[in-house]
Write a protein that holds these residues in place. Structure first.
Motif, short mmCIF file in Angstrom:
data_model
loop_
_atom_site.label_atom_id
_atom_site.label_comp_id
_atom_site.label_asym_id
_atom_site.label_seq_id
_atom_site.Cartn_x
_atom_site.Cartn_y
_atom_site.Cartn_z
N ASP A 83 0.85 -1.19 0.00
CA ASP A 83 0.00 0.00 0.00
C ASP A 83 0.89 1.24 0.00
N THR A 84 0.63 2.16 -0.90
CA THR A 84 1.50 3.33 -1.10
C THR A 84 0.64 4.54 -1.43
N ARG A 85 1.14 5.69 -1.07
CA ARG A 85 0.45 6.93 -1.43
C ARG A 85 1.10 7.55 -2.65
N LEU A 86 0.27 7.90 -3.63
CA LEU A 86 0.72 8.59 -4.83
C LEU A 86 -0.22 9.77 -5.06
N GLY A 87 0.31 10.98 -5.01
CA GLY A 87 -0.55 12.14 -5.17
C GLY A 87 -1.63 12.15 -4.11
N GLU A 88 -2.87 12.24 -4.54
CA GLU A 88 -4.00 12.26 -3.60
C GLU A 88 -4.56 10.87 -3.32
N TYR A 89 -3.95 9.85 -3.87
CA TYR A 89 -4.52 8.51 -3.78
C TYR A 89 -3.72 7.62 -2.84
N GLU A 90 -4.45 6.75 -2.14
CA GLU A 90 -3.86 5.60 -1.47
C GLU A 90 -3.91 4.45 -2.48
N VAL A 91 -2.77 4.02 -2.93
CA VAL A 91 -2.70 2.99 -3.96
C VAL A 91 -2.54 1.64 -3.29
N PRO A 92 -3.54 0.75 -3.38
CA PRO A 92 -3.44 -0.54 -2.70
C PRO A 92 -2.41 -1.46 -3.34
N ARG A 93 -1.85 -2.32 -2.51
CA ARG A 93 -0.96 -3.36 -3.04
C ARG A 93 -1.69 -4.15 -4.12
N GLY A 94 -0.95 -4.50 -5.17
CA GLY A 94 -1.54 -5.23 -6.28
C GLY A 94 -2.05 -4.36 -7.39
N SER A 95 -2.02 -3.03 -7.20
CA SER A 95 -2.50 -2.12 -8.24
C SER A 95 -1.48 -2.01 -9.38
N ARG A 96 -2.00 -1.76 -10.55
CA ARG A 96 -1.18 -1.47 -11.71
C ARG A 96 -0.96 0.04 -11.77
#
Length: 433
Positions: free
Chosen positions: A312-325
């Motif tokens: 799980d990572t933050r990019l910009g305004e989003y929390e990007v879940p593990r497994g995301s492209r």
């Protein structure tokens, strides 16, 4: 957050005008937000598109964004590369591409290949690269009109790679046809209902058989070409099998030719649209290396690369879940005004700040030194050898592809082409010998 007035971003379904000039599209999304979430797909992972320079750098350099979908999903049974399971030959080839490997395999293979792409090796190749460029230019003289892609930009890097691998150059038409078919599996073309995967599978099978035969033939040889050196390293105990050698050769063939082809074709288009820059380059050949860097920033041949979120990572305004492209848009990042002043201006005297045309991080282009040499020599050969390069008519057709981005045709009229035995071209040969 993204503007409600913007549609969900996608790399598919672009019209011809936007494909040829995608930067206004990127700008609209980048100005709204550095990261946009793609449309949800049934059973597909979340996709996030990254437009700003800083966030693209984060994706390319952070170890928590990788190339293996199995690590991202936590499912060891997941597909290791984005190739459907029924295309077995294609999957086997692509699994062994350096660009799809994580450490430690990536580190081992890159270390093995690194010496052969060193500045000293490339310097030794420059006279032969120059000879190839001039031989191709001479062939253009025979036509009333000429497709600069078919006649120069496409065969040029294929012939150089043949030289590097030590394979017969008279196979280059066959190799290019199969390399282009294979490339469709990694581009937006394969997802537009055009049968790209089927063609790529056939090409993967043909190339696999070809390079397996070459591997067998090189056993015990003492030649100095790259393919023989890979076989010798395998025989000496390096962690490399036949599939690894075949995959590496196919990867060098595909990635190494399409990028240079697209760069040269788009560089010519950019200079034809900016004749004052073209005139400056003609008058000052010493500007050529800097011009290559600026043209690579201005309109890179690879517009997007994909990573997977390993946690799980933050990019910009989003929390990007593990497994995301996560799709990093290099073309957008290279036009980000937060990083480059006047980013939409082609300025060949611009300081060589860190553009992202060759990527960044552990997957920074292994062949960047060779690509720069090809770009400098190819561009200089065209500038010196075609006096009318900046005038006359042109016919341009772009591939329906927003990943490997460039024209499939760039036809110049007779007035643009070199005259047979033009004295200025003989002087150009002497300069680059």
């Amino acid at each position: 957050m993204p503007s409600a007035t913007l549609p969900r971003f996608d790399l598919k379904g672009w019209d011809g005008a936007d494909i040829a000039h995608p930067y206004p599209v990127y700008r609209r999304y980048r100005e709204a937000a550095p990261v946009h979430r793609g449309a949800p797909g049934a059973g597909a992972p979340d996709t996030f598109y990254v437009f700003s320079y800083d966030e693209v750098v984060q994706v390319l350099s952070d170890r928590w964004f990788g190339r293996d979908a199995r690590v991202a999903s936590g499912d060891p049974g997941a597909a290791p590369v984005p190739v459907p399971a029924e295309y077995r030959a294609l999957r086997t080839v692509v699994e062994n591409w350096l660009v799809f490997l994580d450490p430690p395999r990536h580190t081992e293979l890159r270390s093995l290949l690194g010496t052969e792409f060193s500045p000293s090796i490339v310097t030794g190749l420059r006279p032969r690269i120059t000879q190839i460029a001039h031989e191709l230019l001479e062939q253009l003289e025979r036509h009333q009109e000429a497709d600069l892609v078919e006649g120069f930009a496409a065969p040029f890097p294929i012939l150089v790679i043949c030289e590097l691998l030590g394979i017969p150059q008279d196979h280059h038409d066959w190799l290019r046809a199969n390399a282009l078919a294979l490339q469709e599996a990694g581009s937006t073309r394969s997802r537009n209902g055009t049968g790209g995967y089927a063609r790529a599978e056939a090409a993967a099978g043909a190339l696999t058989r070809y390079f397996r035969q070459e591997v067998t033939r090189r056993h015990g040889d003492d030649h100095g070409d790259l393919l023989t050196l890979l076989v010798r390293a395998r025989d000496g105990g390096a962690p490399l099998n036949v599939d690894g050698i075949v995959g590496t050769c196919v990867h060098l063939l595909t990635a190494g030719h399409e990028t240079t082809t697209n760069f040269l074709a788009k560089a010519v288009l950019a200079l034809r649209a900016h004749t004052e820059v073209l005139d400056a380059l003609r008058a000052a050949p010493e500007l050529t290396p800097g011009a290559v860097e600026e043209l690579m920033r201005y309109d890179p041949p690879v517009q997007a690369v994909t990573r997977w979120a390993y946690r799980d990572t933050r990019l910009g305004e989003y929390e990007v879940p593990r497994g995301s492209r996560v799709v990093a848009l290099l073309g957008s990042a290279n036009r980000d005004p937060a990083r480059f002043s006047r980013p939409d201006v082609l300025d060949v005297r611009r300081p060589a700040d860190r553009h992202l045309g060759f990527g960044l991080g552990i997957h920074y282009c292994l062949g960047a030194t060779l690509a720069r040499a090809e770009a400098e020599i190819g561009l200089r050969t065209l500038l010196d050898g075609i006096p009318g390069l900046g005038r006359g008519s042109q016919q341009v057709e772009y591939a329906d592809d927003m990943v490997f981005h460039g024209p499939t045709r760039l036809v110049l009229g007779r007035s643009d082409l070199p005259c047979p035995a033009a004295p200025h071209r003989h002087r150009a040969k002497e300069r680059h010998s």
